[in-house]
Scaffold this motif. Structure first.
Motif, PDB file in Angstrom:
ATOM      1  N   LEU A  31       2.695  22.456  -3.626  1.00  0.00           N
ATOM      2  CA  LEU A  31       2.611  21.237  -4.623  1.00  0.00           C
ATOM      3  C   LEU A  31       3.609  21.982  -5.541  1.00  0.00           C
ATOM      4  N   ARG A  32       3.838  23.205  -5.696  1.00  0.00           N
ATOM      5  CA  ARG A  32       4.527  23.731  -7.511  1.00  0.00           C
ATOM      6  C   ARG A  32       5.910  23.195  -6.931  1.00  0.00           C
ATOM      7  N   ASP A  33       6.418  23.480  -5.856  1.00  0.00           N
ATOM      8  CA  ASP A  33       7.731  22.515  -5.497  1.00  0.00           C
ATOM      9  C   ASP A  33       8.321  20.929  -5.728  1.00  0.00           C
ATOM     10  N   PHE A  34       6.947  20.768  -5.599  1.00  0.00           N
ATOM     11  CA  PHE A  34       7.612  19.365  -5.427  1.00  0.00           C
ATOM     12  C   PHE A  34       7.948  18.448  -6.428  1.00  0.00           C
ATOM     13  N   PRO A  35       8.920  17.475  -6.355  1.00  0.00           N
ATOM     14  CA  PRO A  35       9.441  17.016  -7.236  1.00  0.00           C
ATOM     15  C   PRO A  35       8.451  16.403  -8.716  1.00  0.00           C
ATOM     16  N   LEU A  36       9.088  16.523  -9.835  1.00  0.00           N
ATOM     17  CA  LEU A  36       7.850  16.013 -10.294  1.00  0.00           C
ATOM     18  C   LEU A  36       8.532  14.074 -10.671  1.00  0.00           C
ATOM     19  N   SER A  37       9.319  13.722 -10.032  1.00  0.00           N
ATOM     20  CA  SER A  37      10.572  12.486 -10.366  1.00  0.00           C
ATOM     21  C   SER A  37       9.864  11.416  -9.646  1.00  0.00           C
ATOM     22  N   ILE A  38       9.840  12.187  -8.209  1.00  0.00           N
ATOM     23  CA  ILE A  38       9.150  10.981  -6.812  1.00  0.00           C
ATOM     24  C   ILE A  38       8.040  10.999  -7.273  1.00  0.00           C
ATOM     25  N   PHE A  39       6.895  12.042  -7.561  1.00  0.00           N
ATOM     26  CA  PHE A  39       5.393  12.141  -8.138  1.00  0.00           C
ATOM     27  C   PHE A  39       5.094  10.987  -8.880  1.00  0.00           C
ATOM     28  N   ILE A  40       5.845  11.025 -10.124  1.00  0.00           N
ATOM     29  CA  ILE A  40       5.898   9.656 -10.784  1.00  0.00           C
ATOM     30  C   ILE A  40       6.314   8.100 -10.419  1.00  0.00           C
ATOM     31  N   GLY A  41       7.428   8.414  -9.554  1.00  0.00           N
ATOM     32  CA  GLY A  41       7.609   7.049  -8.826  1.00  0.00           C
ATOM     33  C   GLY A  41       6.630   6.332  -7.886  1.00  0.00           C
ATOM     34  N   MET A  42       6.027   7.384  -7.205  1.00  0.00           N
ATOM     35  CA  MET A  42       5.091   7.216  -6.738  1.00  0.00           C
ATOM     36  C   MET A  42       3.646   6.641  -7.175  1.00  0.00           C
ATOM     37  N   LEU A  43       4.042   7.009  -8.894  1.00  0.00           N
ATOM     38  CA  LEU A  43       2.430   6.334  -9.822  1.00  0.00           C
ATOM     39  C   LEU A  43       3.088   4.885  -9.990  1.00  0.00           C
ATOM     40  N   GLY A  44       4.600   5.140 -10.333  1.00  0.00           N
ATOM     41  CA  GLY A  44       4.267   3.871 -10.387  1.00  0.00           C
ATOM     42  C   GLY A  44       4.704   2.692  -9.284  1.00  0.00           C
TER      43      GLY A  44
END
Length: 340
Positions: A31-44
């Protein structure tokens, strides 16, 4: 209301505990290494799904809801999906949609018909997708056991669509049978008259919706396909963010089967069943820790985000009285009555 809140709490706990139990100490590093950009993209991607569902709703309404533009339809969808996620079996969703569309001139029975057509469109998509995936699995010899496993939902969806077709074909007989049943069960005349009137309004609205120009119905189906393609791509990008790779078709299949299994738990959001079934399909390929992290992130986007983002929209558009009603599981009889 207390029972529903307890079920919601159990569901939220199950969503967290199943991955924690599965992943162990390795989960937190993933979880710590998961890219924030991808997470925000999935929320989008979820926001795009809401927009697509709002567009489909407006297509099916065909201008009958006065003043319902794309922005307001977007709010209606967010509030409705929050209610679906917050109640057992998603029972609060239809009541929320009925109540909100009443404010735009729609009768409850009309909204119920729109909701029914929306569900039929989704059933057609799921049946088509499962048949296509089954053919892919069989021809590619990916896993014949999974191919046979998909036969059960395909059969159930086929039977469901056939029954819907028979009800539509013989709707006059069905209405007469229901009216006779109301008399047999000694329903009070005034209530029986109200129920019969709603049934007729529902029938007329259903016929009107299904009788729309074919290009509008095809447009609604295309929008539905786009919605589910985006929604069911979330797990694929989750796996990519964790540094792994799976075929998009496999992640699509995992989500379809696990969400169907989750409905059997009757907990809000299909909690427990969704996590256990998806872990059974993913763990042999990704490993325990990666599977646990993927499930937790995927459910955070497709469940927690629906609750967190949808709650304030629900409160603004619907308010606490409707929230209490859906949590208590009240029927649509308590929605504002339609005009004669």
């Amino acid at each position: 209301m207390t029972r529903t809140l307890w079920l919601l709490g159990i569901g939220l706990l199950a969503i967290m505990l199943v991955p924690l139990f599965l992943g162990g100490s390795g989960l937190f590093a993933q979880l710590r290494d998961f890219p924030l950009s991808i997470f925000i993209g999935m929320l989008g991607m979820v926001v795009v799904c809401w927009q697509l569902n709002a567009l489909k709703l407006r297509i099916l309404l065909k201008g009958r809801a006065r003043g319902l533009n794309q922005t307001r339809a977007f709010g209606v969808i967010m509030a409705t999906e929050f209610a679906i996620c917050a109640t057992p079996g998603g029972t609060g969703g239809p009541l929320t949609l009925i109540t909100l569309l009443t404010r735009y001139g729609m009768k409850p029975a009309q909204t119920t018909a729109i909701f029914a057509v929306d569900q039929i469109i989704d059933l057609v998509f799921f049946l088509s997708s499962m048949i296509a995936l089954t053919l892919y699995i069989v021809t590619k010899a990916v896993d014949l056991h999974i191919g046979w496993l998909m036969g059960v939902p395909i059969l159930l969806l086929s039977v469901g669509l056939v029954l819907i077709g028979l009800l539509a074909r013989y709707h006059d007989r069905t209405i007469r049978l229901i009216a006779q049943s109301l008399v047999r069960f000694r329903i009070k005349p005034e209530r029986r008259q109200r129920l019969n009137r709603r049934l007729l309004v529902f029938r007329n609205s259903l016929v009107d919706t299904l009788g729309m120009p074919r290009k509008l119905l095809i447009g609604a189906f295309v929008v539905s396909v786009a919605h589910w393609m985006v929604r069911y791509s979330v797990l694929y990008f989750t796996v990519i963010g964790l540094g792994q790779h799976l075929d998009w078709s496999w992640t699509f299949l995992v989500q379809m089967l696990s969400m169907a299994a989750g409905q059997l738990t009757l907990l809000p959001g299909g909690a427990g069943g969704t996590e256990i079934s998806s872990s059974a399909l993913l763990a042999p390929i990704l490993g325990q820790a990666t599977t646990a992290a993927a499930i937790l992130i995927w459910r955070a986007v497709t469940y927690y985000f629906y609750l967190v983002a949808g709650a304030p929209v629900f409160m603004v558009m619907a308010g606490r009285p409707l929230l209490r009603r859906i949590l208590k599981g009240k029927s649509e009889d308590e929605t504002p009555s339609e005009a004669s």
